[in-house]
Design an enzyme around this catalytic site. Structure first.
Site, mmCIF file in Angstrom:
data_model
loop_
_atom_site.group_PDB
_atom_site.id
_atom_site.type_symbol
_atom_site.label_atom_id
_atom_site.label_comp_id
_atom_site.label_asym_id
_atom_site.label_seq_id
_atom_site.Cartn_x
_atom_site.Cartn_y
_atom_site.Cartn_z
ATOM 1 N N SER A 188 -8.931 -0.312 3.604
ATOM 2 C CA SER A 188 -9.100 0.654 2.512
ATOM 3 C C SER A 188 -9.527 -0.032 1.214
ATOM 4 O O SER A 188 -9.871 0.626 0.244
ATOM 5 C CB SER A 188 -7.863 1.533 2.326
ATOM 6 O OG SER A 188 -6.793 0.764 1.911
ATOM 7 N N CYS A 221 0.766 -0.914 -0.937
ATOM 8 C CA CYS A 221 0.863 -1.730 0.275
ATOM 9 C C CYS A 221 -0.149 -1.333 1.349
ATOM 10 O O CYS A 221 -0.462 -0.165 1.476
ATOM 11 C CB CYS A 221 2.262 -1.592 0.863
ATOM 12 S SG CYS A 221 3.453 -2.367 -0.205
ATOM 13 N N PRO A 222 -0.672 -2.300 2.090
ATOM 14 C CA PRO A 222 -0.382 -3.748 2.018
ATOM 15 C C PRO A 222 -1.173 -4.473 0.920
ATOM 16 O O PRO A 222 -0.934 -5.639 0.683
ATOM 17 C CB PRO A 222 -0.820 -4.244 3.395
ATOM 18 C CG PRO A 222 -1.915 -3.285 3.805
ATOM 19 C CD PRO A 222 -1.543 -1.952 3.218
ATOM 20 N N GLY A 223 -2.121 -3.790 0.243
ATOM 21 C CA GLY A 223 -2.712 -4.462 -0.919
ATOM 22 C C GLY A 223 -4.236 -4.461 -0.987
ATOM 23 O O GLY A 223 -4.822 -5.216 -1.755
ATOM 24 N N GLY A 224 -4.868 -3.608 -0.199
ATOM 25 C CA GLY A 224 -6.345 -3.565 -0.212
ATOM 26 C C GLY A 224 -6.912 -3.235 -1.587
ATOM 27 O O GLY A 224 -7.922 -3.814 -2.013
ATOM 28 N N ASP A 240 5.319 -0.032 -4.532
ATOM 29 C CA ASP A 240 5.412 0.503 -3.165
ATOM 30 C C ASP A 240 6.699 -0.016 -2.535
ATOM 31 O O ASP A 240 7.101 -1.156 -2.811
ATOM 32 C CB ASP A 240 4.188 0.039 -2.342
ATOM 33 C CG ASP A 240 3.918 0.954 -1.146
ATOM 34 O OD1 ASP A 240 4.849 1.189 -0.360
ATOM 35 O OD2 ASP A 240 2.774 1.416 -1.010
ATOM 36 N N ASP A 260 9.561 4.078 -6.714
ATOM 37 C CA ASP A 260 8.832 5.321 -6.465
ATOM 38 C C ASP A 260 7.674 5.413 -7.484
ATOM 39 O O ASP A 260 7.912 5.368 -8.698
ATOM 40 C CB ASP A 260 9.805 6.498 -6.635
ATOM 41 C CG ASP A 260 9.137 7.836 -6.362
ATOM 42 O OD1 ASP A 260 7.887 7.880 -6.277
ATOM 43 O OD2 ASP A 260 9.858 8.840 -6.234
ATOM 44 N N ASP A 276 -3.285 5.255 -4.570
ATOM 45 C CA ASP A 276 -3.703 5.662 -3.221
ATOM 46 C C ASP A 276 -2.494 6.215 -2.459
ATOM 47 O O ASP A 276 -2.408 6.090 -1.247
ATOM 48 C CB ASP A 276 -4.298 4.422 -2.521
ATOM 49 C CG ASP A 276 -5.008 4.750 -1.223
ATOM 50 O OD1 ASP A 276 -5.439 5.901 -1.043
ATOM 51 O OD2 ASP A 276 -5.134 3.839 -0.375
ATOM 52 N N LYS A 305 -5.715 13.150 -1.451
ATOM 53 C CA LYS A 305 -5.731 13.364 0.004
ATOM 54 C C LYS A 305 -5.838 14.863 0.241
ATOM 55 O O LYS A 305 -5.052 15.639 -0.315
ATOM 56 C CB LYS A 305 -4.446 12.829 0.647
ATOM 57 C CG LYS A 305 -4.057 11.430 0.195
ATOM 58 C CD LYS A 305 -4.888 10.354 0.852
ATOM 59 C CE LYS A 305 -4.566 8.992 0.255
ATOM 60 N NZ LYS A 305 -5.429 7.922 0.708
HETATM 61 C C1 SAM Z 1 -2.778 4.725 2.146
HETATM 62 S S1 SAM Z 1 -1.477 3.624 1.797
HETATM 63 C C2 SAM Z 1 -2.135 2.616 0.538
HETATM 64 C C3 SAM Z 1 -3.067 1.569 1.026
HETATM 65 C C4 SAM Z 1 -3.485 0.619 -0.072
HETATM 66 N N1 SAM Z 1 -4.266 1.298 -1.098
HETATM 67 C C5 SAM Z 1 -4.299 -0.514 0.453
HETATM 68 O O1 SAM Z 1 -5.480 -0.597 0.150
HETATM 69 O O2 SAM Z 1 -3.750 -1.370 1.162
HETATM 70 C C6 SAM Z 1 -0.370 4.631 0.944
HETATM 71 C C7 SAM Z 1 0.851 3.875 0.434
HETATM 72 O O3 SAM Z 1 1.493 4.731 -0.512
HETATM 73 C C8 SAM Z 1 2.854 4.454 -0.438
HETATM 74 N N2 SAM Z 1 3.590 5.571 -1.058
HETATM 75 C C9 SAM Z 1 3.622 6.859 -0.673
HETATM 76 N N3 SAM Z 1 4.391 7.575 -1.515
HETATM 77 C C10 SAM Z 1 4.819 6.709 -2.460
HETATM 78 C C11 SAM Z 1 5.646 6.831 -3.601
HETATM 79 N N4 SAM Z 1 6.167 7.992 -3.944
HETATM 80 N N5 SAM Z 1 5.871 5.731 -4.342
HETATM 81 C C12 SAM Z 1 5.338 4.539 -4.016
HETATM 82 N N6 SAM Z 1 4.559 4.360 -2.934
HETATM 83 C C13 SAM Z 1 4.305 5.438 -2.165
HETATM 84 C C14 SAM Z 1 3.142 4.243 1.017
HETATM 85 O O4 SAM Z 1 4.317 3.467 1.202
HETATM 86 C C15 SAM Z 1 1.867 3.521 1.472
HETATM 87 O O5 SAM Z 1 2.052 2.126 1.507
#
Ligand code: SAM
Length: 355
Positions: A188, A221-224, A240, A260, A276, A305
């Site tokens: 991503s 996470c994971p950090g893209g 995250d 959060d 994201d 989304k």
């Molecule tokens: C699609 S992934 C993100 C991928 C990231 N952008 C990358 O490039 O690696 C969505 C992330 O949002 C986190 N997430 C969802 N709701 C959250 C919240 N309320 N607070 C913090 N993180 C949240 C999830 O744990 C997940 O790791």
């Protein structure tokens, strides 16, 4: 009817693309109708004549279209191109073509149509030569003149037309080709890379996103996405509950907060906030506008989304919420939203506060 606009979109998003062009054309008082075929990767908006289509290609800002990857004026619908001499048939259909400076022989972005890409590439060579001879194409590439598009559905059917270089996608098939950086922790990463490429003009990137700046990545996470900020020299707070890639933590530029994203508050305002998180789009839109209104950041890129149904309506509802909150707070801003090539069931939004 042979004239109108042709728009490329992601396969499966034809209805959204059609809903949007219908709305924007009506706003311009240009009336027509959409022809939509599910999962075709494109939509046509048929107008009464070429002049009306041309008017739309000039007046509808391509950057305002969320779901279209490319937009061009249809000058002819091509059918039954003879396999022994397609070039002559296309020349004969080129009467209403303006003088163009470049040519793209393309297909919609579907698995079936993409099988034609080899043919498109090979066919470009004789077609380009013949169009130059007829003075439909300039002798040398000319970046300020219209781009001639031949979109093929198969080797004998398609559409011919043109786009304006100041109001189109500069990319072949409307798709930027990005190489996945092997050291990035997730694919991503390409979404944020594409977004930066599209939303931050090349001549501004050095000034707007540079070494020493600060950023927050909500749902990191994971950090893209964090990777994209880190590689441009930013110091990033990654929010995250999940684990961040060790390679990113080792850079010393990342601080990971297991919190959060809806509750996190930065100690000081940051240059960029990206997000994201997988959450209801209206909740994300609300959070993003709060960050801007509170002055926690002046620039943001985030994903919305999309639900399976009413995706078009949902996107516009979210954009309207953001704009109304920014207007009420008295901000000047620039907002862009696009269904990127690397996006799936989501769109990407960029907002920048202007002084
Ligand atoms: C699609 S992934 C993100 C991928 C990231 N952008 C990358 O490039 O690696 C969505 C992330 O949002 C986190 N997430 C969802 N709701 C959250 C919240 N309320 N607070 C913090 N993180 C949240 C999830 O744990 C997940 O790791």
């Amino acid at each position: 009817m042979n004239n109108g606009l042709l728009l490329y979109c992601r396969r499966g998003f034809e209805k959204e693309c059609a809903g949007e062009i219908q709305q924007l054309a009506t706003d311009q008082e240009v009336y027509g109708y959409c022809v939509v075929s599910d999962n075709s990767g494109y939509v046509t908006y048929i107008t009464s004549d070429l002049a009306e289509a041309d008017k739309l290609a000039k007046r509808i800002s391509f950057n305002k279209l969320v779901f279209a990857r490319q937009m061009f004026v249809i000058t002819s619908a091509l059918k039954d191109l003879p396999s022994d001499d397609r070039v002559s048939a296309i020349l004969a259909a080129s009467e209403s073509m303006p003088l163009c400076g470049d040519i793209r022989v393309e297909t919609p972005d579907t698995n079936e149509a993409k099988e034609l890409l080899g043919f498109c590439r090979k066919f470009t060579v004789p077609l380009r030569g013949a169009l130059r001879k007829r003075e439909i194409l300039t002798a040398k590439e000319h970046s300020k003149k219209p781009v001639l598009h031949l979109m093929l559905l198969d080797s004998s059917t398609g559409f011919l037309g043109y786009s304006y270089p100041n109001n189109n996608s500069p990319f072949f098939m409307g798709i930027p080709r990005l190489k996945f950086p092997s050291e990035a922790p997730s694919r991503s990463t390409l979404k944020l890379e594409e977004a930066i490429l599209l939303f931050v003009p090349k001549h501004q990137i050095e000034q707007r996103m540079h070494s020493g700046m600060t950023g927050v990545d909500l749902g990191a996470c994971p950090g893209g996405w964090t990777y994209q900020l880190v590689r441009r020299g930013l110091f990033v707070s990654a929010i995250d509950n999940g684990p961040m890639a060790q390679s990113l933590m080792d850079t010393g530029q990342v601080t990971h907060y297991m919190e959060d994203g809806f509750k996190f508050q930065p100690e000081k305002s940051v240059d960029w906030m990206v997000c994201d998180m997988v959450e209801k789009p209206i909740m994300v839109a609300d959070l993003m506008s709060d960050w801007l209104v509170k002055g926690w950041t002046r620039a943001t890129i985030f994903n919305l989304k999309l639900p399976m149904k009413k995706r078009f309506v949902e996107v516009y509802k979210c954009l309207e919420l953001i704009e109304s909150k920014l207007r009420r707070a008295g901000f000047n801003y620039e907002l862009q939203c696009k269904h990127l090539y690397h996006d799936r069931e989501e769109v990407t939004v960029a907002v920048q506060i202007i002084k």
